[in-house]
Design an enzyme around this catalytic site. Sequence first.
Site, short mmCIF file in Angstrom:
data_model
loop_
_atom_site.label_atom_id
_atom_site.label_comp_id
_atom_site.label_asym_id
_atom_site.label_seq_id
_atom_site.Cartn_x
_atom_site.Cartn_y
_atom_site.Cartn_z
N TYR A 15 -20.07 21.31 52.00
CA TYR A 15 -21.14 22.26 52.31
C TYR A 15 -22.32 21.51 52.87
O TYR A 15 -22.72 20.46 52.35
CB TYR A 15 -21.56 23.01 51.04
CG TYR A 15 -22.79 23.87 51.21
CD1 TYR A 15 -22.69 25.16 51.70
CD2 TYR A 15 -24.06 23.38 50.89
CE1 TYR A 15 -23.83 25.95 51.88
CE2 TYR A 15 -25.19 24.16 51.06
CZ TYR A 15 -25.07 25.44 51.55
OH TYR A 15 -26.19 26.21 51.72
N HIS A 16 -22.92 22.03 53.95
CA HIS A 16 -23.99 21.32 54.68
C HIS A 16 -25.36 21.84 54.25
O HIS A 16 -25.72 22.99 54.51
CB HIS A 16 -23.81 21.56 56.18
CG HIS A 16 -24.46 20.54 57.05
ND1 HIS A 16 -25.80 20.21 56.95
CD2 HIS A 16 -23.96 19.76 58.05
CE1 HIS A 16 -26.09 19.28 57.83
NE2 HIS A 16 -24.99 18.98 58.51
N GLY A 17 -26.14 20.99 53.60
CA GLY A 17 -27.50 21.33 53.25
C GLY A 17 -28.41 21.28 54.46
O GLY A 17 -28.01 20.85 55.55
N GLU A 88 -24.87 26.27 59.36
CA GLU A 88 -24.99 26.33 57.91
C GLU A 88 -26.23 25.59 57.43
O GLU A 88 -26.93 26.04 56.52
CB GLU A 88 -23.74 25.71 57.27
CG GLU A 88 -23.62 25.94 55.78
CD GLU A 88 -22.21 25.62 55.31
OE1 GLU A 88 -21.36 26.52 55.30
OE2 GLU A 88 -21.95 24.44 54.99
#
Length: 216
Positions: A15-17, A88
């Site tokens: 998951y890309h912050g 994202e």
Amino acid sequence: MDKIPDKGAALIVYYHGAIPIDYYYFLANVIIQKGRTCHSVADHFLFKIPGFKLLLEVFSVMHGPQEECVQALKNGHLLGISPGGVREALFSDETYPLLWGKRKGFAQVAIDSKVAIIPMFTQNVREGFRSLGTLRFFRWLYETFRLPVAPVYGGFPVKFRTFLGDPIPYDPNVTASELAEKVNRAVQSLIDKHQRIPGNVLRALLERFHTKYKAE
């Protein structure tokens, strides 16, 4: 880190912050604890920033043609990729939605390379840095001109914990679409298990002083 093989290839999907500082620490841990380097896929626009191309190449970062990714894995390297990418990073929020759309190229890469996929998620990564990409103007700029200019703020010293899920093994009978959905569910499962929704900066800061996990 026991989920990361000591040798041989694997595809890490994360998951890309808003700023993937967690991924940078992950790369450092792979070097320190496993004695390995992990190649990475980054968005094309980073290679257009003056002076960045050489720096990215030094750190084994590629812009992501499937053929190049497959070759890296066939050469026995680890490879990290975020299917959500810039979209994202900028437009997800404290509710942690996965913004992968219909992307399945990463799944095809794993199938062509015959490697396992390891899902990854970092607790509170959205509380460390946040984006104003949810404002309509910045979303319009990106979707119209592909300009990733949504302001990012933060640098809050919240508690990060990175979790790696069980590897999803290569299966010759699974299509790229099916595998992409399976990986999506695996990352979502890590979010559901380890992240309180919606994320809260104050709570994430307080987690530096106690170790109670959501799963407990």
